[in-house]
Design an enzyme around this catalytic site. Structure first.
Site, PDB file in Angstrom:
ATOM      1  CE  LYS A 101       3.101  -3.785   7.397  1.00 28.13           C
ATOM      2  NZ  LYS A 101       1.940  -3.525   8.266  1.00 28.13           N
ATOM      3  CD  GLU A 148      -4.173   3.449  -8.566  1.00 33.45           C
ATOM      4  OE1 GLU A 148      -3.521   4.378  -8.081  1.00 33.45           O
ATOM      5  OE2 GLU A 148      -3.896   2.240  -8.379  1.00 33.45           O
ATOM      6  CG  HIS A 208      -0.503   1.134  -7.650  1.00 26.78           C
ATOM      7  ND1 HIS A 208      -1.751   1.384  -7.154  1.00 26.78           N
ATOM      8  CD2 HIS A 208       0.152   0.478  -6.648  1.00 26.78           C
ATOM      9  CE1 HIS A 208      -1.849   0.894  -5.928  1.00 26.78           C
ATOM     10  NE2 HIS A 208      -0.692   0.329  -5.600  1.00 26.78           N
ATOM     11  CG  PHE A 218       3.663  -3.413  -5.895  1.00 30.15           C
ATOM     12  CD1 PHE A 218       3.039  -2.545  -6.767  1.00 30.15           C
ATOM     13  CD2 PHE A 218       3.780  -4.752  -6.273  1.00 30.15           C
ATOM     14  CE1 PHE A 218       2.544  -2.981  -7.995  1.00 30.15           C
ATOM     15  CE2 PHE A 218       3.288  -5.199  -7.495  1.00 30.15           C
ATOM     16  CZ  PHE A 218       2.666  -4.303  -8.360  1.00 30.15           C
ATOM     17  CB  SER A 260      -0.609   5.844   0.771  1.00 33.11           C
ATOM     18  OG  SER A 260      -1.155   4.928   1.670  1.00 33.11           O
ATOM     19  NE  ARG A 261      -4.765   0.959  -1.878  1.00 31.27           N
ATOM     20  CZ  ARG A 261      -3.627   0.280  -1.987  1.00 31.27           C
ATOM     21  NH1 ARG A 261      -2.519   0.887  -2.368  1.00 31.27           N
ATOM     22  NH2 ARG A 261      -3.587  -1.010  -1.710  1.00 31.27           N
TER      23      ARG A 261
END
Ligand code: NAD
Length: 334
Positions: free
Chosen positions: A153, A262, A294, A297, A232-233
């Site tokens: 996505k 993190e 982070h 989002f 992403s991670r």
């Protein structure tokens, strides 16, 4: 249902209460879920967690032994949950598979533009009355090659945006997304993507196969001066290998919203503390490294969708309805 909400920040509370409309009895706890704090959820049928909560086997055992049978994740990634242990303990796990892929893709583009045109440096310079352009030279994105690893996505939306800039697109994924091919992206092996991309952006999940996907060998295969982006991670990148690449100049710039360690840093105000992570401290000293904590989002749209979906997931399980967002130990079918 009575829900113990872990890792609560003011914004979590605001959006969850708005979405809840008094359906569930939400009790907010600031601490993260781990084996020491799991006891807070005693007698709560549901616990609600985010990316830094640790739902390992021991923590899940404590939850299950005190009556918790639902773990509701307020995120998409579930690398912090031992799904096998959850299944064995009879704990149902639900997540928010998609909230706003636009939020993360757009933040990724923000990192690319800032690093390329040195906007983070210009911001500080102007405040100090330094209007020199030395060190701020960028390049046109037009006709540059962007390599996208993970074309789900978020990767797909990034591809659409970068296509708009006139970039060439290379892609790597274990599944090919026809939408990418329709945009003219070429699926190639990782080695070819590394060798030919001016900008590399990571959008695959963290799993054993992708852990330290960017290591010494990968950096060696990249174009000199490459821009590397990870929203992403953190553990997709071996930070030590990338630091070496930055010191040698092989990596021209690095933009990260995530970092392997993190959990010890992000989402907290540590401005008066002495940070003990030397790898992180070295990374942030580079002028060509941009780190955000982070926050990719973090848009109104995404946080509101996370809250709405979480509340609906809990209602589905409470009312014994099938929940499309349930995750199980076996791999998810595509
Ligand atoms: P998605 O599931 O839609 O897409 C992930 C893609 O990765 C899929 O196409 C999948 O086939 C691919 N993939 C799986 N294994 C792979 C491998 N070994 N190599 C290459 N590709 C592989 O997920 P998404 O919604 O696009 O999210 C991508 C990632 O972004 C998530 O896993 C999550 O970790 C991260 N994320 C970060 C933030 C943030 O705030 N920084 C927010 C949301 C998601």
């Amino acid at each position: 249902m009575k829900v113990a909400v872990f890792s609560t920040k003011a914004y979590d509370r605001q959006f969850l209460e708005a979405a809840n409309r008094n359906q569930h009895d939400l009790v907010f706890f600031e601490p993260r879920l781990n084996r020491d704090t799991a006891i807070l959820a005693a007698a709560f049928p549901a616990a609600c967690v985010f990316v830094h909560d640790q739902a390992d086997a021991v923590t899940l055992e404590i939850l299950a032994s005190r009556g918790t049978h639902l773990l509701a994740l307020r995120c998409a990634g579930f690398n912090n949950v031992d799904l096998k242990a959850a299944a064995e303990l009879g704990i149902t796990v639900v997540r928010v598979p998609a909230y706003s892929p636009y939020a993360v893709a757009e933040h990724t583009v923000g990192l690319i533009l800032s690093l390329n045109r040195k906007i983070h440096r210009a911001y500080n310079r102007i405040k100090e009355g330094n209007f020199s352009l030395d060190g701020l030279l960028g390049f046109d994105l037009h006709k540059r090659t962007v390599g996208i690893i993970g074309t789900g996505k978020i990767g797909q939306i990034l591809a659409q945006i970068m296509k708009g800039f006139g970039c060439n697109l290379l892609a790597y994924d274990v599944y090919q997304n026809p939408e990418l091919e329709a945009l003219g992206a070429k699926y190639v092996e990782l080695e070819e993507l590394f060798a030919n991309s001016d900008i590399i952006s990571l959008h695959c999940p963290l799993m054993p196969e992708t852990h330290h996907l960017i290591n010494d060998k990968a950096v060696e295969q990249m174009k000199s001066g490459v821009m590397l982006i990870n929203t992403s991670r953190g553990a997709l990148i071996d930070a030590t290998a990338v630091t070496k690449g930055l010191k040698s100049g092989k990596i021209g710039s690095l933009g990260i919203d995530v970092y392997e360690q993190e959990a010890d840093l992000f989402f907290e105000d540590l401005s008066s503390a002495i940070i003990q992570d030397d790898v992180f401290e070295r990374l942030i000293m580079f002028p060509n490294v941009l780190v955000t904590g982070h926050q990719a989002f973090f848009t109104e749209n995404a946080v509101s969708k996370i809250a709405e979906t979480t509340i609906a997931n809990i209602a589905d399980i409470e009312q014994n309805r099938p929940c499309a967002n349930e995750i199980r130990a076996e791999p998810i079918a595509h």
